[in-house]
Each structure stands twice: as C-alpha cells, then as structure tokens.
Design a protein around this motif. Structure first.
Motif, PDB file in Angstrom:
ATOM      1  N   UNK A   1       0.827  -1.225   0.000  1.00 47.99           N
ATOM      2  CA  UNK A   1       0.000   0.000   0.000  1.00 47.99           C
ATOM      3  C   UNK A   1       0.851   1.262   0.000  1.00 47.99           C
ATOM      4  N   UNK A   2       2.029   1.195   0.611  1.00 49.48           N
ATOM      5  CA  UNK A   2       2.927   2.345   0.623  1.00 49.48           C
ATOM      6  C   UNK A   2       3.460   2.585  -0.791  1.00 49.48           C
ATOM      7  N   UNK A   3       3.876   1.515  -1.473  1.00 51.74           N
ATOM      8  CA  UNK A   3       4.337   1.662  -2.862  1.00 51.74           C
ATOM      9  C   UNK A   3       3.241   2.255  -3.726  1.00 51.74           C
ATOM     10  N   UNK A   4       2.006   1.778  -3.533  1.00 46.80           N
ATOM     11  CA  UNK A   4       0.880   2.280  -4.314  1.00 46.80           C
ATOM     12  C   UNK A   4       0.660   3.767  -4.034  1.00 46.80           C
ATOM     13  N   UNK A   5       0.716   4.163  -2.771  1.00 42.95           N
ATOM     14  CA  UNK A   5       0.510   5.563  -2.403  1.00 42.95           C
ATOM     15  C   UNK A   5       1.598   6.463  -2.969  1.00 42.95           C
ATOM     16  N   UNK A   6       2.798   5.907  -3.154  1.00 39.51           N
ATOM     17  CA  UNK A   6       3.922   6.680  -3.668  1.00 39.51           C
ATOM     18  C   UNK A   6       4.032   6.606  -5.197  1.00 39.51           C
ATOM     19  N   UNK A   7       3.137   5.842  -5.824  1.00 38.59           N
ATOM     20  CA  UNK A   7       3.183   5.702  -7.273  1.00 38.59           C
ATOM     21  C   UNK A   7       4.326   4.838  -7.766  1.00 38.59           C
ATOM     22  N   UNK A   8       4.765   3.896  -6.946  1.00 41.50           N
ATOM     23  CA  UNK A   8       5.892   2.997  -7.318  1.00 41.50           C
ATOM     24  C   UNK A   8       5.373   1.677  -7.827  1.00 41.50           C
TER      25      UNK A   8
END
Length: 172
Positions: free
Chosen positions: A165-172
C-alpha cells in the motif's frame, strides 16, 4: 507433525552459485524496525511507534577460519549476491525420526570491512568480514517466508507484503 527443532547440521555459502570454502560461521543480520517517539495532546504520555516496513541498517558477518582468497574477493566494492544454505535437524516426536529442514537465505551485500585475523602457530586466523545488507529473502523448505528489499520498498513476512500500500501511495 509435532517436532522439536534441534540444531544446524551444516551450511554452505555461495556467491553466484560458487561455494565458498573455509567458512567457520555466519552471523545473520538483525532485523530492527525504525521507531518514532509519539507524544502530544490526547495521549497520557509517550510511546514508540514502529514505522511500517522501515528498518535500521543490517549487517551480515562472515567468519573464516583462515584468510582466504574468497574473503578478499568479497572486499571488492560492489554488490555481492550471497546464498546461505542451511540444513537444520529436527525430531518428529511421534515417529521418533530425525527430520531435515532446508533453509536458504539470499542477500545482496556490500563490503564494510575485512578483518584478516591473527597469525599464531597451530591456530585459526579467525578472519572475518562485515557486509551492509540491502536485500534479504529467506526460504524454508522452498517457501518464501521473508523478503526485505530496502531499495524497492518490499517488506514481505509470511505471505504479506506490508509495504504494498505504501508503494501504491507513492506511485511505485
């Protein structure tokens, strides 16, 4: 199957599928989460908040009985992929049979230091190297149970990637 975990039978260390000889022991990195002290209005004191998937620096230590070319080669200032393959012994408490569990640690490391050890008659040199770890995956009997990839925001434990979810929030 009820069982008792007994000991490490033996292990081998590889880089790029080449076995290293002369290894005495390995000290695996400690996984220590970063924390932030939280205090303020609405709470009656302070507490440490564990920052999701963020870790303190990890260090792998390889101890060699003597100073060997393989230990010096690991001092090359580049990423090294190390595979540590372990055979662990257990006991099936129902059947009484000895069991063997396969553990494989895969790490990407960079050299921090080499201690060439000591020189004394009829004794090991006790050479060692320390390596900064940026990637670590662990497989037990072929199943991935841990993957920590600091550079790619992966914190996978027992089937869940807690940084997805962190990667998704950061656009990674």
């Amino acid at each position: 199957m009820p069982k008792v975990n007994e000991s490490v039978i033996n292990f081998a260390v590889y880089e790029n599928s080449t076995e290293y000889y002369g290894m005495a022991e390995v000290t695996l990195p400690e996984i220590s989460n970063l924390t932030e002290e939280v205090k303020g209005a609405g709470i009656s004191g302070t507490f440490e908040s564990v920052v999701l998937g963020h870790l303190e620096a990890m260090t792998l230590t390889l101890n060699f009985r003597t100073l060997v070319k393989d230990a010096v080669a690991l001092l090359e200032p580049r990423d090294h992929q190390i595979d540590l393959r372990v055979a662990q012994q257990g006991k099936d408490t129902v059947s009484g049979k000895t069991t063997v569990t396969s553990i494989k640690h895969v790490m990407v490391v960079k050299p921090k230091k080499l201690n060439p050890g000591k020189v004394a008659p009829a004794s090991p040199a006790e050479a060692s190297g320390e390596y900064a770890v940026t990637y670590w995956a662990t497989f037990i009997d072929g199943e991935k149970v841990l993957e920590v990839d600091i550079l790619n925001f992966i914190y996978f434990v027992n089937g869940t990637d807690y940084l997805a979810d962190v990667r998704k929030a950061l656009g990674k």
